[in-house]
Design an enzyme around this catalytic site. Sequence first.
Site, PDB file in Angstrom:
ATOM      1  N   MET A  26       0.809  -1.221   0.000  1.00  0.00           N
ATOM      2  CA  MET A  26       0.000   0.000   0.000  1.00  0.00           C
ATOM      3  C   MET A  26       0.838   1.265   0.000  1.00  0.00           C
ATOM      4  O   MET A  26       0.577   2.192  -0.764  1.00  0.00           O
ATOM      5  CB  MET A  26      -0.959  -0.014   1.202  1.00  0.00           C
ATOM      6  CG  MET A  26      -1.958  -1.133   1.158  1.00  0.00           C
ATOM      7  SD  MET A  26      -2.890  -1.205  -0.387  1.00  0.00           S
ATOM      8  CE  MET A  26      -3.934   0.243  -0.241  1.00  0.00           C
ATOM      9  N   VAL A 102       1.678   1.274   7.761  1.00  0.00           N
ATOM     10  CA  VAL A 102       2.511   0.175   8.279  1.00  0.00           C
ATOM     11  C   VAL A 102       1.601  -1.014   8.599  1.00  0.00           C
ATOM     12  O   VAL A 102       0.395  -0.961   8.370  1.00  0.00           O
ATOM     13  CB  VAL A 102       3.353   0.617   9.522  1.00  0.00           C
ATOM     14  CG1 VAL A 102       4.152   1.874   9.203  1.00  0.00           C
ATOM     15  CG2 VAL A 102       2.502   0.832  10.752  1.00  0.00           C
ATOM     16  N   VAL A 103       2.194  -2.089   9.112  1.00  0.00           N
ATOM     17  CA  VAL A 103       1.440  -3.335   9.324  1.00  0.00           C
ATOM     18  C   VAL A 103       0.148  -3.145  10.135  1.00  0.00           C
ATOM     19  O   VAL A 103       0.068  -2.263  10.981  1.00  0.00           O
ATOM     20  CB  VAL A 103       2.332  -4.387  10.043  1.00  0.00           C
ATOM     21  CG1 VAL A 103       3.321  -5.007   9.073  1.00  0.00           C
ATOM     22  CG2 VAL A 103       3.053  -3.774  11.222  1.00  0.00           C
ATOM     23  N   GLU A 104      -0.836  -4.002   9.858  1.00  0.00           N
ATOM     24  CA  GLU A 104      -2.167  -3.892  10.488  1.00  0.00           C
ATOM     25  C   GLU A 104      -2.118  -4.435  11.921  1.00  0.00           C
ATOM     26  O   GLU A 104      -2.692  -5.488  12.232  1.00  0.00           O
ATOM     27  CB  GLU A 104      -3.204  -4.647   9.633  1.00  0.00           C
ATOM     28  CG  GLU A 104      -4.652  -4.475  10.065  1.00  0.00           C
ATOM     29  CD  GLU A 104      -5.266  -3.134   9.673  1.00  0.00           C
ATOM     30  OE1 GLU A 104      -4.545  -2.214   9.267  1.00  0.00           O
ATOM     31  OE2 GLU A 104      -6.490  -3.016   9.809  1.00  0.00           O
ATOM     32  N   LYS A 109       0.857   0.495  15.066  1.00  0.00           N
ATOM     33  CA  LYS A 109       0.295   1.733  14.511  1.00  0.00           C
ATOM     34  C   LYS A 109       0.275   2.829  15.585  1.00  0.00           C
ATOM     35  O   LYS A 109       0.617   3.980  15.305  1.00  0.00           O
ATOM     36  CB  LYS A 109      -1.113   1.492  13.954  1.00  0.00           C
ATOM     37  CG  LYS A 109      -1.104   0.792  12.592  1.00  0.00           C
ATOM     38  CD  LYS A 109      -2.452   0.863  11.927  1.00  0.00           C
ATOM     39  CE  LYS A 109      -2.562   0.033  10.664  1.00  0.00           C
ATOM     40  NZ  LYS A 109      -1.740   0.473   9.548  1.00  0.00           N
ATOM     41  N   SER A 131      -7.036  -0.915   7.420  1.00  0.00           N
ATOM     42  CA  SER A 131      -8.165  -1.557   6.739  1.00  0.00           C
ATOM     43  C   SER A 131      -9.353  -1.733   7.674  1.00  0.00           C
ATOM     44  O   SER A 131     -10.496  -1.759   7.224  1.00  0.00           O
ATOM     45  CB  SER A 131      -7.774  -2.961   6.268  1.00  0.00           C
ATOM     46  OG  SER A 131      -6.672  -2.930   5.439  1.00  0.00           O
ATOM     47  N   HIS A 152      -8.344   5.488   3.691  1.00  0.00           N
ATOM     48  CA  HIS A 152      -8.223   4.067   3.354  1.00  0.00           C
ATOM     49  C   HIS A 152      -8.260   3.870   1.837  1.00  0.00           C
ATOM     50  O   HIS A 152      -9.318   3.993   1.209  1.00  0.00           O
ATOM     51  CB  HIS A 152      -9.366   3.292   4.043  1.00  0.00           C
ATOM     52  CG  HIS A 152      -9.304   1.821   3.829  1.00  0.00           C
ATOM     53  ND1 HIS A 152     -10.416   1.011   3.851  1.00  0.00           N
ATOM     54  CD2 HIS A 152      -8.261   0.993   3.589  1.00  0.00           C
ATOM     55  CE1 HIS A 152     -10.057  -0.237   3.627  1.00  0.00           C
ATOM     56  NE2 HIS A 152      -8.754  -0.266   3.461  1.00  0.00           N
ATOM     57  N   ASN A 155      -6.349  -1.757  -2.992  1.00  0.00           N
ATOM     58  CA  ASN A 155      -5.212  -2.396  -3.630  1.00  0.00           C
ATOM     59  C   ASN A 155      -5.625  -2.992  -4.988  1.00  0.00           C
ATOM     60  O   ASN A 155      -6.596  -3.751  -5.026  1.00  0.00           O
ATOM     61  CB  ASN A 155      -4.744  -3.505  -2.662  1.00  0.00           C
ATOM     62  CG  ASN A 155      -3.589  -4.326  -3.173  1.00  0.00           C
ATOM     63  OD1 ASN A 155      -2.914  -3.946  -4.115  1.00  0.00           O
ATOM     64  ND2 ASN A 155      -3.374  -5.474  -2.548  1.00  0.00           N
ATOM     65  N   ASN A 202     -14.780  -3.124   4.178  1.00  0.00           N
ATOM     66  CA  ASN A 202     -14.343  -4.368   4.821  1.00  0.00           C
ATOM     67  C   ASN A 202     -15.396  -4.985   5.745  1.00  0.00           C
ATOM     68  O   ASN A 202     -15.278  -6.157   6.111  1.00  0.00           O
ATOM     69  CB  ASN A 202     -12.994  -4.167   5.521  1.00  0.00           C
ATOM     70  CG  ASN A 202     -11.877  -4.152   4.486  1.00  0.00           C
ATOM     71  OD1 ASN A 202     -12.020  -4.745   3.408  1.00  0.00           O
ATOM     72  ND2 ASN A 202     -10.781  -3.479   4.773  1.00  0.00           N
TER      73      ASN A 202
HETATM   74  P1  NAD Z   1       2.980  -4.709   3.772  1.00  0.00           P
HETATM   75  O1  NAD Z   1       3.299  -5.840   4.671  1.00  0.00           O
HETATM   76  O2  NAD Z   1       3.108  -4.894   2.303  1.00  0.00           O
HETATM   77  O3  NAD Z   1       3.865  -3.423   4.155  1.00  0.00           O
HETATM   78  C1  NAD Z   1       4.016  -2.934   5.450  1.00  0.00           C
HETATM   79  C2  NAD Z   1       5.272  -2.091   5.469  1.00  0.00           C
HETATM   80  O4  NAD Z   1       5.338  -1.392   6.716  1.00  0.00           O
HETATM   81  C3  NAD Z   1       6.567  -2.933   5.358  1.00  0.00           C
HETATM   82  O5  NAD Z   1       7.360  -2.428   4.290  1.00  0.00           O
HETATM   83  C4  NAD Z   1       7.245  -2.720   6.710  1.00  0.00           C
HETATM   84  O6  NAD Z   1       8.662  -2.713   6.618  1.00  0.00           O
HETATM   85  C5  NAD Z   1       6.695  -1.339   7.076  1.00  0.00           C
HETATM   86  N1  NAD Z   1       6.804  -1.008   8.494  1.00  0.00           N
HETATM   87  C6  NAD Z   1       6.610  -1.795   9.562  1.00  0.00           C
HETATM   88  N2  NAD Z   1       6.791  -1.085  10.689  1.00  0.00           N
HETATM   89  C7  NAD Z   1       7.123   0.179  10.308  1.00  0.00           C
HETATM   90  C8  NAD Z   1       7.441   1.373  11.008  1.00  0.00           C
HETATM   91  N3  NAD Z   1       7.495   1.382  12.336  1.00  0.00           N
HETATM   92  N4  NAD Z   1       7.705   2.506  10.283  1.00  0.00           N
HETATM   93  C9  NAD Z   1       7.681   2.483   8.928  1.00  0.00           C
HETATM   94  N5  NAD Z   1       7.399   1.374   8.217  1.00  0.00           N
HETATM   95  C10 NAD Z   1       7.121   0.238   8.902  1.00  0.00           C
HETATM   96  O7  NAD Z   1       1.497  -4.267   4.172  1.00  0.00           O
HETATM   97  P2  NAD Z   1       0.395  -3.503   3.286  1.00  0.00           P
HETATM   98  O8  NAD Z   1      -0.422  -4.506   2.580  1.00  0.00           O
HETATM   99  O9  NAD Z   1       1.047  -2.395   2.534  1.00  0.00           O
HETATM  100  O10 NAD Z   1      -0.526  -2.917   4.439  1.00  0.00           O
HETATM  101  C11 NAD Z   1      -0.202  -1.708   5.106  1.00  0.00           C
HETATM  102  C12 NAD Z   1      -1.469  -1.126   5.713  1.00  0.00           C
HETATM  103  O11 NAD Z   1      -2.432  -0.874   4.669  1.00  0.00           O
HETATM  104  C13 NAD Z   1      -2.157  -2.052   6.719  1.00  0.00           C
HETATM  105  O12 NAD Z   1      -2.737  -1.276   7.731  1.00  0.00           O
HETATM  106  C14 NAD Z   1      -3.238  -2.719   5.875  1.00  0.00           C
HETATM  107  O13 NAD Z   1      -4.328  -3.164   6.625  1.00  0.00           O
HETATM  108  C15 NAD Z   1      -3.640  -1.563   4.971  1.00  0.00           C
HETATM  109  N6  NAD Z   1      -4.291  -1.958   3.717  1.00  0.00           N
HETATM  110  C16 NAD Z   1      -3.846  -3.067   3.039  1.00  0.00           C
HETATM  111  C17 NAD Z   1      -4.475  -3.409   1.845  1.00  0.00           C
HETATM  112  C18 NAD Z   1      -4.019  -4.604   1.058  1.00  0.00           C
HETATM  113  O14 NAD Z   1      -4.769  -5.058   0.170  1.00  0.00           O
HETATM  114  N7  NAD Z   1      -2.837  -5.127   1.293  1.00  0.00           N
HETATM  115  C19 NAD Z   1      -5.529  -2.633   1.348  1.00  0.00           C
HETATM  116  C20 NAD Z   1      -5.917  -1.498   2.051  1.00  0.00           C
HETATM  117  C21 NAD Z   1      -5.291  -1.174   3.239  1.00  0.00           C
END
Ligand code: NAD
Length: 295
Positions: A26, A102-104, A109, A131, A152, A155, A202
């Site tokens: 994202m 960052v991670v969910e 967060k 999400s 939000h 993807n 969602n």
């Molecule tokens: P991902 O695992 O691809 O990426 C997460 C990134 O966050 C990684 O590169 C990690 O190194 C980084 N990270 C972790 N801790 C960090 C910190 N302290 N500071 C900076 N970076 C940090 O995950 P994603 O799919 O990109 O999801 C990210 C967010 O977006 C989540 O909250 C998820 O729920 C949301 N989201 C995801 C989707 C999807 O389809 N994947 C869709 C909409 C929203």
Amino acid sequence: KGKAKKAGKLATKSVDRAAVLGAGIMGGGIAYQSAYKGTPIVMKDINNQALDLGLTTAAGILSKLADRGRINAKKMAGVLNNITPTLSYDSVKDVDIVVEAVVENPKVKAAVLAEVESHVSEDAIVTSNTSTISIDLLAQSVKRKDKFCGMHFFNPVHKMPLVEVIRGSETSDETVAAVVAYAAKMGKSPIVVNDCPGFYINRVLFPYFAGFSQLLLEGADFVAVDKVMEKQFGWPMGPAYLLDVVGIDTADHCTGVMSEGFPTRMAKITNDPVSALYQADRLGQKNGGGFFDYG
Ligand code: NAD
């Protein structure tokens, strides 16, 4: 809708410079889209590999556009130049908006949101691309709650028009208006929604994933389910492939948040096949295999 209209009439803070925290699926997509539509963006992660991947993703989308003759080399260089990859918070101090991606995980967060708020100016808006996690819950970790809301994206970010702007109970109309305007500037089609776990999309999508998991537990074959959903029902992808695109880890974390938020309607599924894939480190397209393999 009414509130979005009202917010649209306010004097709107202009977003001229942005930052995204996280360079994953994202974060990389959000950085690309902001840069492509002319708003320079700082992309911060905690490791260089993730930053490289974020930039490679952006370059890949641009190459495809160039191959189709839709952009020239100058535009391509300009877009990449608009993305500043970094491991430090130094470059976020003059941004107008931050999108946390960052991670969910509510704890991660909360820490990241508190950290970034201490590095940006008092006027900056801070948003989360979560999400599923309630915006009011995340707002507990920021001081300027009026300048905080959900933003939000979906993807893949460069293809999906929708952005949910999630209004927390203390989010100001000015903040909502500025975030709606930034989403529109990014070429997106924002909707303003109220806060609850999963927001709008969602709350619809995760019960569908839960139904899919139940089917698998009853013996269904995921390939057959996907085939029916795609070929006969006409959806662009079936649930197994969609889960691989989303990321099995992210989907599993989201399911956890939804079952905590709606313990009766979204009760946790015992032996959920999605959790089993997560435990086996099959994270979907992001690491080469989930339900399907991606060589
Ligand atoms: P991902 O695992 O691809 O990426 C997460 C990134 O966050 C990684 O590169 C990690 O190194 C980084 N990270 C972790 N801790 C960090 C910190 N302290 N500071 C900076 N970076 C940090 O995950 P994603 O799919 O990109 O999801 C990210 C967010 O977006 C989540 O909250 C998820 O729920 C949301 N989201 C995801 C989707 C999807 O389809 N994947 C869709 C909409 C929203």
